[in-house]
Design an enzyme around this catalytic site. Sequence first.
Site, PDB file in Angstrom:
ATOM      1  N   THR A   1      -1.182   1.985  -6.848  1.00  0.00           N
ATOM      2  CA  THR A   1      -2.124   1.832  -5.751  1.00  0.00           C
ATOM      3  C   THR A   1      -2.219   3.170  -5.036  1.00  0.00           C
ATOM      4  O   THR A   1      -1.226   3.874  -4.923  1.00  0.00           O
ATOM      5  CB  THR A   1      -1.594   0.753  -4.785  1.00  0.00           C
ATOM      6  OG1 THR A   1      -1.738  -0.500  -5.433  1.00  0.00           O
ATOM      7  CG2 THR A   1      -2.353   0.713  -3.481  1.00  0.00           C
TER       8      THR A   1
ATOM      9  N   ARG B   1      -6.424 -13.443  -7.655  1.00  0.00           N
ATOM     10  CA  ARG B   1      -5.395 -13.032  -6.688  1.00  0.00           C
ATOM     11  C   ARG B   1      -5.847 -11.759  -5.952  1.00  0.00           C
ATOM     12  O   ARG B   1      -6.385 -10.835  -6.547  1.00  0.00           O
ATOM     13  CB  ARG B   1      -4.087 -12.784  -7.447  1.00  0.00           C
ATOM     14  CG  ARG B   1      -2.934 -12.273  -6.594  1.00  0.00           C
ATOM     15  CD  ARG B   1      -2.834 -10.772  -6.606  1.00  0.00           C
ATOM     16  NE  ARG B   1      -1.664 -10.291  -5.868  1.00  0.00           N
ATOM     17  CZ  ARG B   1      -1.467  -9.022  -5.544  1.00  0.00           C
ATOM     18  NH1 ARG B   1      -2.323  -8.103  -5.909  1.00  0.00           N
ATOM     19  NH2 ARG B   1      -0.384  -8.666  -4.879  1.00  0.00           N
TER      20      ARG B   1
ATOM     21  N   GLY C   1      -4.370  -8.857  -3.150  1.00  0.00           N
ATOM     22  CA  GLY C   1      -3.151  -8.344  -2.519  1.00  0.00           C
ATOM     23  C   GLY C   1      -3.393  -7.883  -1.094  1.00  0.00           C
ATOM     24  O   GLY C   1      -4.363  -8.280  -0.439  1.00  0.00           O
ATOM     25  N   ASP C   2      -2.513  -7.038  -0.631  1.00  0.00           N
ATOM     26  CA  ASP C   2      -2.583  -6.565   0.763  1.00  0.00           C
ATOM     27  C   ASP C   2      -3.588  -5.432   0.972  1.00  0.00           C
ATOM     28  O   ASP C   2      -4.055  -5.207   2.097  1.00  0.00           O
ATOM     29  CB  ASP C   2      -1.206  -6.059   1.211  1.00  0.00           C
ATOM     30  CG  ASP C   2      -0.717  -4.900   0.329  1.00  0.00           C
ATOM     31  OD1 ASP C   2      -0.831  -4.988  -0.914  1.00  0.00           O
ATOM     32  OD2 ASP C   2      -0.235  -3.897   0.884  1.00  0.00           O
TER      33      ASP C   2
ATOM     34  N   THR D   1       1.750   0.529   0.062  1.00  0.00           N
ATOM     35  CA  THR D   1       1.804   0.214  -1.367  1.00  0.00           C
ATOM     36  C   THR D   1       3.078  -0.563  -1.636  1.00  0.00           C
ATOM     37  O   THR D   1       4.135  -0.236  -1.095  1.00  0.00           O
ATOM     38  CB  THR D   1       1.768   1.484  -2.245  1.00  0.00           C
ATOM     39  OG1 THR D   1       2.047   1.096  -3.606  1.00  0.00           O
ATOM     40  CG2 THR D   1       2.789   2.520  -1.819  1.00  0.00           C
ATOM     41  N   GLY D   2       2.968  -1.598  -2.452  1.00  0.00           N
ATOM     42  CA  GLY D   2       4.157  -2.396  -2.735  1.00  0.00           C
ATOM     43  C   GLY D   2       3.780  -3.818  -3.075  1.00  0.00           C
ATOM     44  O   GLY D   2       2.634  -4.106  -3.426  1.00  0.00           O
TER      45      GLY D   2
ATOM     46  N   GLY E   1       2.358  -6.857  -2.665  1.00  0.00           N
ATOM     47  CA  GLY E   1       1.289  -7.200  -1.723  1.00  0.00           C
ATOM     48  C   GLY E   1       1.530  -8.475  -0.925  1.00  0.00           C
ATOM     49  O   GLY E   1       1.240  -8.537   0.272  1.00  0.00           O
TER      50      GLY E   1
HETATM   51  N1  ASP Z   1       0.008  -3.569  -2.958  1.00  0.00           N
HETATM   52  C1  ASP Z   1      -0.728  -3.726  -4.188  1.00  0.00           C
HETATM   53  C2  ASP Z   1      -1.011  -5.184  -4.415  1.00  0.00           C
HETATM   54  O1  ASP Z   1      -0.133  -6.000  -4.187  1.00  0.00           O
HETATM   55  C3  ASP Z   1      -0.014  -3.215  -5.367  1.00  0.00           C
HETATM   56  C4  ASP Z   1       0.458  -1.803  -5.259  1.00  0.00           C
HETATM   57  O2  ASP Z   1       0.765  -1.317  -4.189  1.00  0.00           O
HETATM   58  O3  ASP Z   1       0.544  -1.161  -6.307  1.00  0.00           O
HETATM   59  O4  ASP Z   1      -2.084  -5.506  -4.893  1.00  0.00           O
END
Ligand code: ASP
Length: 313
Positions: free
Chosen positions: A180, A208, A210-211, A231-232, A234
């Site tokens: 991300t 789905r 994410g955040d 990033t992480g 989500g």
């Molecule tokens: N935060 C992103 C998600 O959950 C994924 C990522 O940070 O790589 O979609």
Amino acid sequence: MERYALAIHGGAGTIPRTSMTPEREKAYRDALETALRRGHAVLVAGGAALDAVQAAVQMLEDSPHFNAGKGAVFNADGQHEMDASLMNGADLSAGAVAGVQNVKNPVQLARRVMDASGHVLISGLGAFEFAHKQKIPLEDDQYFFDQFRYEQWQETVGTDDYKLDHSADSDADKERKFGTVGAVALDKHGNLAAATSTGGMTNKKWQRIGDSPIIGAGTYANNASCAVSCTGHGESFIRAVAAHDVHALMAYKGLSLQEAVRVVVHEKLPPLDGDGGLIAVDKDGNVVLDFNCSGMYRGHVGADGVLHTAIFR
Ligand code: ASP
């Protein structure tokens, strides 16, 4: 001396040092530096933080090394569904898209949502229709194809597994892929902005989200405090309202940027399985890039123009 700053990330997660050849590391660092230069040029010229974060994120979306735009991961149907958002700290305006396909630069579409739709978040086919109407550049599926992402998907396709590349890894030599991308900036006029863009998780189902496109979770900016891009994992970042929480700790509790980020990344997220990290800049131009996993592709540049990039701690 004029104060302005830009920080970027290209994802956080389990990055085994054994998988990082000097050539790969150079490729990542080069891509980060290109994005930093692009955003920095906007700031040097007196441009808006919002334009700088968009320019930097578009650069990262165009690189196949990161899970956003070109290089976005495959969902369970073998397609690329992308999420992106950006926020202007000057007036708290925001734009976001979720589950969009075939849009070359999802962050550009998010910007158009902010500027021209009267909405904050649009999704799926509706967002595609809006992109088409706004003459946002589109690409066919082939453009988004990446052999490495395809092989990642092949490991999970047909199963109920999804690959959140940030999950703790039992096999320490196996890389968990992330990527991300995001950017935060303070411009010469004292305005803050943040942007985030992602392909989400490999083999994700049920549309789905994410955040990353959720204002307050993956992205937040407010001139009163800071600009944040996450990033992480989500789901955890949504539950922690992570990006807004950094702002809240500064605005309501008076914490410094560094302390607010530490609390969110190292105290609030871990009990929620919130592997990952975030980048943030405050209204004085302080920059913090922090994470609770083994690495985060990241970089920053200030008014001195010196580019800094790093992957591991
Ligand atoms: N935060 C992103 C998600 O959950 C994924 C990522 O940070 O790589 O979609």
